[in-house]
Design an enzyme around this catalytic site. Structure first.
Site, PDB file in Angstrom:
ATOM      1  N   ARG A 255       0.860  -1.175   0.000  1.00  0.00           N
ATOM      2  CA  ARG A 255       0.000   0.000   0.000  1.00  0.00           C
ATOM      3  C   ARG A 255       0.907   1.239   0.000  1.00  0.00           C
ATOM      4  NH1 ARG A 255      -2.225   0.685   5.438  1.00  0.00           N
ATOM      5  NH2 ARG A 255      -0.944   2.542   5.557  1.00  0.00           N
ATOM      6  N   HIS A 259      -3.787   4.344   4.618  1.00  0.00           N
ATOM      7  CA  HIS A 259      -4.848   3.342   4.786  1.00  0.00           C
ATOM      8  C   HIS A 259      -6.170   3.908   4.261  1.00  0.00           C
ATOM      9  CE1 HIS A 259      -7.652   0.498   6.484  1.00  0.00           C
ATOM     10  NE2 HIS A 259      -8.228   1.471   7.162  1.00  0.00           N
ATOM     11  N   TYR A 268       4.019   5.975  11.194  1.00  0.00           N
ATOM     12  CA  TYR A 268       4.362   4.622  11.634  1.00  0.00           C
ATOM     13  C   TYR A 268       5.267   3.841  10.680  1.00  0.00           C
ATOM     14  CZ  TYR A 268       0.123   3.790   8.802  1.00  0.00           C
ATOM     15  OH  TYR A 268      -0.806   3.775   7.809  1.00  0.00           O
TER      16      TYR A 268
END
Lengths: 361, 405
Positions: A255, A259, A268
C-alpha cells in the site's frame, strides 16, 4: 512410534520481475502483448481515478476513501481472470476490480460523493457492493459460492481480504467451511504489508499468509502481487480448479498510500521502506517491458493519460449533477422491500424528511 | 474563480493548522496539484487545487483554520484582484505576535519541550484527574509508554495531592455530590469578584450610635405604610456629604495611566439580592434627590428586580456602592468586596439594641456597625477613617437627619 503425517509447502510465483523481464515459460498463453497493454491501461486508469478521489476528498467533495495505489496489479490481474458469470465479493479497497468488472466511472464518483445509488449497478455485473467491515464478507462469499454449487450454475466466487483480515475469526470460519464443503471460491489475500499501522510481522507468526489455507485443505499459492501476469495466472488456474474445491492466493503487494484519507502513514513507517517498494511498482515494470519491445513510448503514455483524465473529469462533472432519490435508500437495501420498511418509507416521504438541496458531503 | 475551503479531510475534523505552502502566493497551478500541507489532529494532509489558475493565499503558513475557512482562491488575475481584504480568516495564532518576538524564550519560565506521549486513553484520563502534566512524565512501559503507575508516581514525586475525581471531572458527579454549571449571571458575578479580588484592599470598621437615626426613621413612618422609609436613604445622603469632603472615594482607579478618576456626580450603587444572584442597582444623581425620592426609587428598583424587569442602564455607572447587609436580617460585621472599578464600598449592618455609656451612665442604646473596604492604592487608612467619621457624624446628628427632606 513417530511418523510424519503431514508436510505442506507453498510455492511462490512471479512471471515478470520488477525490471520488466518476463519468464517466457510461465507467461499465461492468453496474455499476449495486446492483452498486456489492455491490462496496463486498466491499471493506469485505476491509479488516475484513485488520485482524483483523494483530490476531491481533500476539497470536501468525496467521503473517506481507501486508496489502491500500488495494488493495481493484484486487483486488475484477479478481475481480468474472472469470467462474466463469476461473482466478485470485494472489500472496501477493490476500486480497480470493480471498474474492470464494469462499474462506470459515473457510478463510481456518485458513490464516493456519498450516494449508495452509485453501487446499484454492481448487481448487474455479478458483484456485491463494497463491504467495509473487515472479513465479515468472507462467510457471505462462501455462502454465495455454496449456493452456486448447490444450484449447479458453474459460477465461482472471488473474494478479497487484507493481511489484517486474515487474523479475524470470520476468515478461518470461511476457509474451513469452504474447504469442508468444497465450494467454488477463490480467496485472494491482498497482502499490502500494513493493516492500518500494524505491519505483517506483528500480524502473524506464520511465514506466509498463504499457508493459512493449508489447514483448511485447499490449494494455496503465494504470488508477486505487483506482477499482473503472475496474479492473472494464479487466479485463472484457481478459478479453473473450483469444481474440485476452493483455493487461496496470497498476493504480495504494498500500500504505497495511506490506509484511508483519515490516516497518516508517516507516523508509523519509514520513507525508505516506501521507496524500496516503489522500485517494485506494478505499473512501472509493465511499461519497462512494453518499451523494451517498442510497444510503448512517452507520446503514447501522454495520450493515454490525457484521455483518461478527460474521461475521469467528465465523469466527475456528470456526478456533480447527480440528484439523489430519497427512495433509493429504502428500495435498494433488499431485493424486495419488506412491508415494515415500505411503511417507514411512506412515513418518511410524507414527513418531508428530505430537504431539497441537502448534500451529504 | 474557485475558493479552496478547509473541509473535514479526515473523519470528524473541525480544525487544522497550515503547516506549509507547497506553492508560492501568486503561482500558476494545475487542478488536483497539491498546493498546501495542513495538519489536523489525525494527520498531515496535502490539499490540492480545485481548478487550474493562479493561487491567492488566504490562510498563511502557521495559522489555524476551521471548517469552512477559505485557505486560498484560485482564478484569473482579474478575479483575484476583485477579492476584498475582509475575507482573511480569523485564526487565533494569526493574531499572536510575530515569530521573531515569539521566538524569544521567557527565561523565568521552564520550557517544556513538546514530545510524543505514548499512553492509553485511560492513563491520559487518570493524568487529567490527578492534575499531572503527562508531557513531563517519563514512561516505564515498552517504547517509553506511560503507565498508570507512572502517573501515580508522578503525583508522589512532586508532592501533589491527588485531587478528588469530583473536582477534576467536569459535568459528572456521584451519589454524594452534584455538579451544577454556573448560570450566565453567576459567571458574570464570578468574573466581577475575581476582578475585585485583584484590588489591594484594606478595611476600616466602626460602630455608631444609631439612636437618632432610628428615632428619625420612626418619626417619619406615619400611618402610610406604603411610603415606608428605611435607614438606607439617610445613609445614602450622609455618605454623599462625606464623599464631597473626601472626593477620592467617589472615584475610580485607572491602573493603565496610574491616575485617579474623580467623579463629579454621585451615583450610588446598592447591592441587591435577586433570585439569580447579586445585582447592583444605581440611584443616579442621588445628591440631587430627597430622602423620600430616594426611598421611592429604591422601592421601584427592588420591584423591578423581583419582577425581572430591571434594565442594564439601571445597573451601571455607579460611583460608590453601599451594601446593606443588615437588611438581610443577620450578620454582625462583614468585609465587603469593592465593586470595580470603584475605590470603596460601605457595608451597613444590623442595628441592634446594646448597652451604651452616655454621660457616665449605662443605658440601652442602638448600635450600627459599619465597614468600609477601600482601594489602598488610591487612599490610605487615615482617609478611610475620615470618611467613616464624616458619615457617622451626620447620621448621629438629629439636625442633619431632619434637614434632609
Amino acid at each position: 512410534m513417530i511418523k510424519n503425517v503431514y508436510s505442506g509447502s507453498v510455492d511462490y510465483l512471479q512471471v515478470m520481475d520488477e525490471n520488466g523481464k518476463v519468464d517466457g515459460a510461465l507467461r499465461p498463453t492468453d496474455i499476449g502483448d495486446d492483452k498486456l497493454i489492455e491490462l496496463y491501461r486498466w491499471m493506469s486508469l485505476s491509479r488516475a481515478v484513485d488520485a482524483k478521489v483523494i483530490s476531491l476528498q481533500r476539497q470536501g467533495r468525496a467521503t473517506t476513501y481507501a486508496p489502491l495505489l500500488g495494488q493495481e496489479a493484484t486487483q486488475i490481474g484477479t478481475a481480468a481472470a474472472m469470467s462474466a458469470k463469476d461473482i466478485l465479493v470485494p472489500n472496501f479497497r477493490q476500486h480497480g476490480s470493480l471498474l474492470f468488472r464494469g462499474l462506470s466511472l459515473y457510478d463510481f464518483f456518485v458513490y464516493w460523493k456519498g450516494y449508495e445509488d452509485g453501487l446499484v449497478s454492481t448487481k448487474k455485473m455479478n458483484s456485491t457492493p463494497y463491504i467495509v467491515p473487515v472479513s465479515t464478507h468472507l462467510v457471505h462469499a462462501v455462502g454465495i459460492a455454496f449456493t452456486h454449487k448447490y444450484l449447479g450454475t458453474g459460477a465461482s466466487v472471488l473474494t478479497y481480504v487484507g493481511d489484517g483480515g486474515t487474523s479475524e475469526g470470520d476468515f478461518y470460519e470461511a476457509l474451513n467451511f469452504a474447504g469442508v464443503m468444497k465450494v467454488p471460491i477463490v480467496f485472494v489475500i491482498e497482502n499490502n504489508q500494513w493493516a492500518i499501522s500494524t505491519p505483517v510481522r506483528k500480524q502473524t507468526a506464520a511465514s506466509t499468509l498463504a499457508q493459512k489455507g493449508i489447514a483448511a485443505g485447499m490449494v494455496c499459492t503465494q504470488v508477486d502481487g505487483n506482477d499482473v501476469m503472475a496474479v492473472y495466472k494464479a487466479t485463472k488456474e484457481s478459478l479453473a480448479n473450483t469444481p474440485k474445491g476452493p483455493s487461496l492466493i496470497e498476493c504480495l503487494t504494498y500500500r504505497l498510500s495511506f490506509h484511508t484519507t483519515s490516516d497518516d502513514p508517516t507516523k508509523y513507517r519509514t520513507e525508505a521502506e516506501v521507496e524500496d517498494w516503489k522500485k517494485r511498482d506494478p505499473i512501472k515494470r509493465v511499461r519497462l517491458y512494453l518499451e523494451s519491445k517498442q510497444l510503448w513510448n512517452a507520446s503514447k503514455q501522454q495520450t493515454m493519460e490525457d484521455e483518461q483524465l478527460k474521461t475521469i473529469n467528465g465523469a466527475v462533472s456528470k456526478a456533480d449533477t447527480f440528484k439523489p432519490d430519497p427512495k433509493s435508500m429504502f428500495e435498494t437495501l433488499y431485493s424486495s422491500i419488506p412491508d415494515t420498511l415500505k411503511d417507514e418509507e411512506t412515513d418518511a416521504l410524507n414527513s418531508g424528511f428530505w430537504q431539497e438541496g441537502t448534500n451529504p458531503v | 474563480m474557485k475558493e479552496l475551503k478547509f473541509v473535514d479531510v479526515g473523519e470528524g475534523i473541525t480544525e487544522g493548522h497550515i503547516r506549509k505552502w507547497l506553492v508560492l502566493d501568486g503561482s500558476i497551478v494545475k487542478e488536483d496539484q497539491p498546493i498546501v500541507r495542513v495538519e489536523t489532529d489525525k494527520a498531515i494532509v496535502e490539499v490540492p487545487a480545485p481548478a487550474d489558475g493562479k493561487v491567492k493565499v488566504n490562510a498563511k503558513a502557521d495559522t489555524d483554520v476551521h471548517l469552512g475557512d477559505t485557505i486560498a482562491y484560485i482564478g484569473t488575475d482579474e478575479e483575484l484582484a476583485a477579492i476584498g481584504p475582509q475575507s482573511a480568516p480569523r485564526s487565533a495564532s494569526a493574531m499572536e505576535p510575530p515569530a521573531q518576538e515569539a521566538a524569544q524564550p521567557d527565561v523565568n519560565q521552564p520550557t517544556v519541550v513538546p514530545r510524543e506521549v505514548l499512553a492509553t486513553p485511560s492513563v491520559r484520563k487518570l493524568a487529567r484527574e490527578l492534575g499531572v502534566n503527562i508531557v513531563v512524565v517519563t514512561g516505564s512501559g515498552p517504547a517509553g509508554r506511560i503507565t498508570e503507575a507512572d502517573i501515580q508516581n508522578a503525583t508522589k514525586t512532586v508532592g501533589m495531592a491527588p485531587a478528588s475525581q469530583e473536582l477534576r471531572t467536569p459535568g459528572t458527579g456521584n451519589a454524594s455530590t452534584e455538579r451544577i454549571p454556573l448560570t450566565q449571571m453567576r459567571k458574570a458575578i464570578a468574573r466581577t469578584m475575581e476582578e475585585s479580588w485583584k484590588i489591594p484592599r484594606a478595611v476600616s470598621m466602626d460602630i455608631m450610635n444609631a439612636m437618632p437615626l432610628y428615632k428619625e426613621v420612626a418619626r417619619r413612618q406615619g400611618p402610610e405604610t406604603a411610603k415606608r422609609i428605611t435607614v438606607l436613604p439617610f445613609i445614602i445622603k450622609a455618605t454623599i456629604e462625606a464623599l464631597k469632603e473626601n472626593p477620592a472615594f467617589n472615584a475610580s482607579y485607572d491602573a493603565a495611566s496610574s491616575e485617579i478618576v474623580l467623579k463629579k456626580y454621585y451615583n450610588i450603587g446598592l447591592a441587591a439580592e435577586s433570585s439569580d444572584g447579586l445585582r447592583v442597582v444605581v440611584i443616579k444623581n442621588a445628591d440631587k434627590k430627597s430622602i423620600t425620592e430616594i426611598a421611592t426609587e429604591i422601592k421601584a428598583l427592588h420591584d423591578k428586580i423581583s419582577g425581572n424587569r430591571i434594565s442594564l442602564d439601571e445597573m451601571r455607572d455607579s460611583t460608590f456602592t453601599i451594601t446593606n447587609i443588615g437588611s438581610l436580617g443577620g450578620g454582625y460585621l462583614s468585609v465587603p468586596m469593592i465593586n470595580p472599578p470603584e475605590v470603596a464600598i460601605l457595608g451597613v449592618h444590623l442595628i441592634k439594641d446594646a448597652p451604651v455609656v452616655e454621660n457616665g451612665a449605662l443605658k440601652v442604646g442602638k448600635l450600627l456597625p459599619l465597614s468600609l473596604s477601600f482601594d489602598h492604592r488610591v487612599v490610605d487608612g487615615a482617609d478611610a477613617v475620615k470618611l467613616m467619621n464624616g458619615i457617622m457624624r451626620r447620621l448621629e446628628d438629629k439636625n442633619f437627619l431632619n434637614s434632609q427632606i
